[in-house]
Design a protein around this motif. Structure first.
Motif, PDB file in Angstrom:
ATOM      1  N   ILE A 143       0.944  -1.185  -0.224  1.00  0.00           N
ATOM      2  CA  ILE A 143      -0.006  -0.172   0.088  1.00  0.00           C
ATOM      3  C   ILE A 143       0.877   1.222   0.100  1.00  0.00           C
ATOM      4  N   ILE A 144       2.051   1.015   0.918  1.00  0.00           N
ATOM      5  CA  ILE A 144       2.674   2.450   0.799  1.00  0.00           C
ATOM      6  C   ILE A 144       3.480   2.573  -0.363  1.00  0.00           C
ATOM      7  N   VAL A 145       4.136   1.254  -0.931  1.00  0.00           N
ATOM      8  CA  VAL A 145       4.794   1.493  -2.260  1.00  0.00           C
ATOM      9  C   VAL A 145       3.834   1.810  -3.510  1.00  0.00           C
ATOM     10  N   GLY A 146       2.595   1.522  -3.552  1.00  0.00           N
ATOM     11  CA  GLY A 146       1.562   1.612  -4.478  1.00  0.00           C
ATOM     12  C   GLY A 146       0.989   3.047  -4.623  1.00  0.00           C
ATOM     13  N   SER A 147       1.012   3.793  -3.211  1.00  0.00           N
ATOM     14  CA  SER A 147       0.437   5.149  -3.066  1.00  0.00           C
ATOM     15  C   SER A 147       1.678   5.974  -3.519  1.00  0.00           C
ATOM     16  N   ILE A 148       3.039   5.874  -3.148  1.00  0.00           N
ATOM     17  CA  ILE A 148       3.940   6.589  -3.656  1.00  0.00           C
ATOM     18  C   ILE A 148       4.204   6.649  -5.284  1.00  0.00           C
ATOM     19  N   ARG A 149       4.015   5.441  -5.658  1.00  0.00           N
ATOM     20  CA  ARG A 149       4.164   5.153  -7.189  1.00  0.00           C
ATOM     21  C   ARG A 149       3.039   5.996  -7.930  1.00  0.00           C
ATOM     22  N   GLU A 150       1.945   5.947  -7.580  1.00  0.00           N
ATOM     23  CA  GLU A 150       0.747   6.616  -8.231  1.00  0.00           C
ATOM     24  C   GLU A 150       0.609   7.939  -8.022  1.00  0.00           C
ATOM     25  N   LEU A 151       0.925   8.455  -6.934  1.00  0.00           N
ATOM     26  CA  LEU A 151       1.062   9.848  -6.571  1.00  0.00           C
ATOM     27  C   LEU A 151       2.010  10.448  -7.287  1.00  0.00           C
ATOM     28  N   ILE A 188      11.339   0.299  -1.825  1.00  0.00           N
ATOM     29  CA  ILE A 188      11.517  -0.724  -0.778  1.00  0.00           C
ATOM     30  C   ILE A 188      12.975  -0.749  -0.080  1.00  0.00           C
ATOM     31  N   GLY A 189      13.937  -0.529  -1.061  1.00  0.00           N
ATOM     32  CA  GLY A 189      15.437  -0.681  -0.445  1.00  0.00           C
ATOM     33  C   GLY A 189      15.516   0.469   0.512  1.00  0.00           C
ATOM     34  N   LEU A 190      14.943   1.653   0.115  1.00  0.00           N
ATOM     35  CA  LEU A 190      14.844   2.843   1.252  1.00  0.00           C
ATOM     36  C   LEU A 190      14.212   2.582   2.511  1.00  0.00           C
ATOM     37  N   MET A 191      13.130   1.740   2.396  1.00  0.00           N
ATOM     38  CA  MET A 191      12.319   1.514   3.692  1.00  0.00           C
ATOM     39  C   MET A 191      12.924   0.525   4.326  1.00  0.00           C
ATOM     40  N   VAL A 192      13.913  -0.519   3.759  1.00  0.00           N
ATOM     41  CA  VAL A 192      14.551  -1.410   4.645  1.00  0.00           C
ATOM     42  C   VAL A 192      15.581  -0.776   5.131  1.00  0.00           C
ATOM     43  N   TRP A 193      16.395   0.099   4.338  1.00  0.00           N
ATOM     44  CA  TRP A 193      17.509   0.910   5.094  1.00  0.00           C
ATOM     45  C   TRP A 193      16.971   1.884   6.391  1.00  0.00           C
ATOM     46  N   SER A 194      15.816   2.448   6.229  1.00  0.00           N
ATOM     47  CA  SER A 194      15.214   3.220   7.181  1.00  0.00           C
ATOM     48  C   SER A 194      14.947   2.823   8.335  1.00  0.00           C
ATOM     49  N   ILE A 195      14.244   1.406   8.178  1.00  0.00           N
ATOM     50  CA  ILE A 195      13.820   0.458   9.246  1.00  0.00           C
ATOM     51  C   ILE A 195      15.152  -0.019  10.134  1.00  0.00           C
ATOM     52  N   ARG A 196      16.146  -0.522   9.323  1.00  0.00           N
ATOM     53  CA  ARG A 196      17.218  -1.199   9.956  1.00  0.00           C
ATOM     54  C   ARG A 196      18.010  -0.171  10.735  1.00  0.00           C
TER      55      ARG A 196
END
Length: 217
Positions: A143-151, A188-196
């Motif tokens: 949902i997060i990735v789909g929202s960013i890409r569509e927006l 997704i890579g940025l999300m993985v980096w942010s969470i870690r």
């Protein structure tokens, strides 16, 4: 049950199947060009993983170990066929937009992984809760990735204009790159980096540090 509930909440962020376990990434790259396809794929996968985990957990004492993977895949494939047909009947346009990716839920390592690692070893209720946690965790990322890409790719969310584009007299110039699969990969890579980065327990120890500690020991 309390342990399963605690695990359920951890699967939303700390143990998220996409950002932590790196499972189901292929579908996340393919179906997140818009929020509506991301929502439909999320609903389909969550339904399949929950139903398959519950059924496999219920039958776990009657499934021979030698053919357990065949039985698991058969159950998952049967559920995917039912879900796909329901989507064709009630949401044909979205089903066509998702193309073959709903059918590929059968090969999604997240679904089979939870069936093999958890449902085959636990009662129905904890297995269902575990599957639901993984399904919702997976859905959050889509949902997060789909929202960013569509927006950023169209200036819309669920087809509703949020950022007026230049072609219609607005100020926003859509980023065509956001409609390509690499865009989802980078997000997704940025999300993985942010969470870690925020969770120090997820930080990986550098290899040279391990070698230094061994030499000192």
């Amino acid at each position: 049950m309390a342990k399963a509930l605690s695990q359920f909440t951890r699967q939303l962020v700390a143990q998220n199947p996409v950002t932590h376990q790196i499972l189901g990434v292929c579908s996340a790259l393919a179906v997140t060009t818009s929020l509506d396809t991301a929502l439909m794929m999320s609903a389909a996968l969550t339904a399949v993983i929950c139903l398959s985990s519950a059924i496999i957990s219920f039958l776990r004492h009657h499934i021979p170990q030698a053919i357990r993977l065949i039985v698991q895949i058969t159950i998952i494939a049967s559920l995917v066929i039912v879900i796909d047909e329901l989507m064709r009947a009630f949401a044909f346009e979205l089903s066509r937009a998702l193309s073959v990716y709903v059918g590929l839920i059968v090969t999604n390592c997240l679904v089979l992984g939870r069936a093999e690692a958890f449902a085959m070893r636990n009662p129905v209720a904890p297995s269902l809760l575990d599957a639901l946690g993984n399904g919702i965790g997976y859905s959050l990322i889509l949902i997060i990735v789909g929202s960013i890409r569509e927006l950023l790719g169209h200036g819309t969310l669920l087809g509703i204009t949020i950022l007026p584009i230049v072609a219609d007299g607005g100020w926003f110039q859509p980023l065509s790159f956001m409609q390509l699969a690499p865009a989802a990969f980078f997000i997704i890579g940025l999300m993985v980096w942010s969470i870690r980065s925020l969770d120090l327990s997820e930080a990986e120890i550098a290899e040279y540090d391990l070698q230094g500690e061994r030499s000192q020991g």
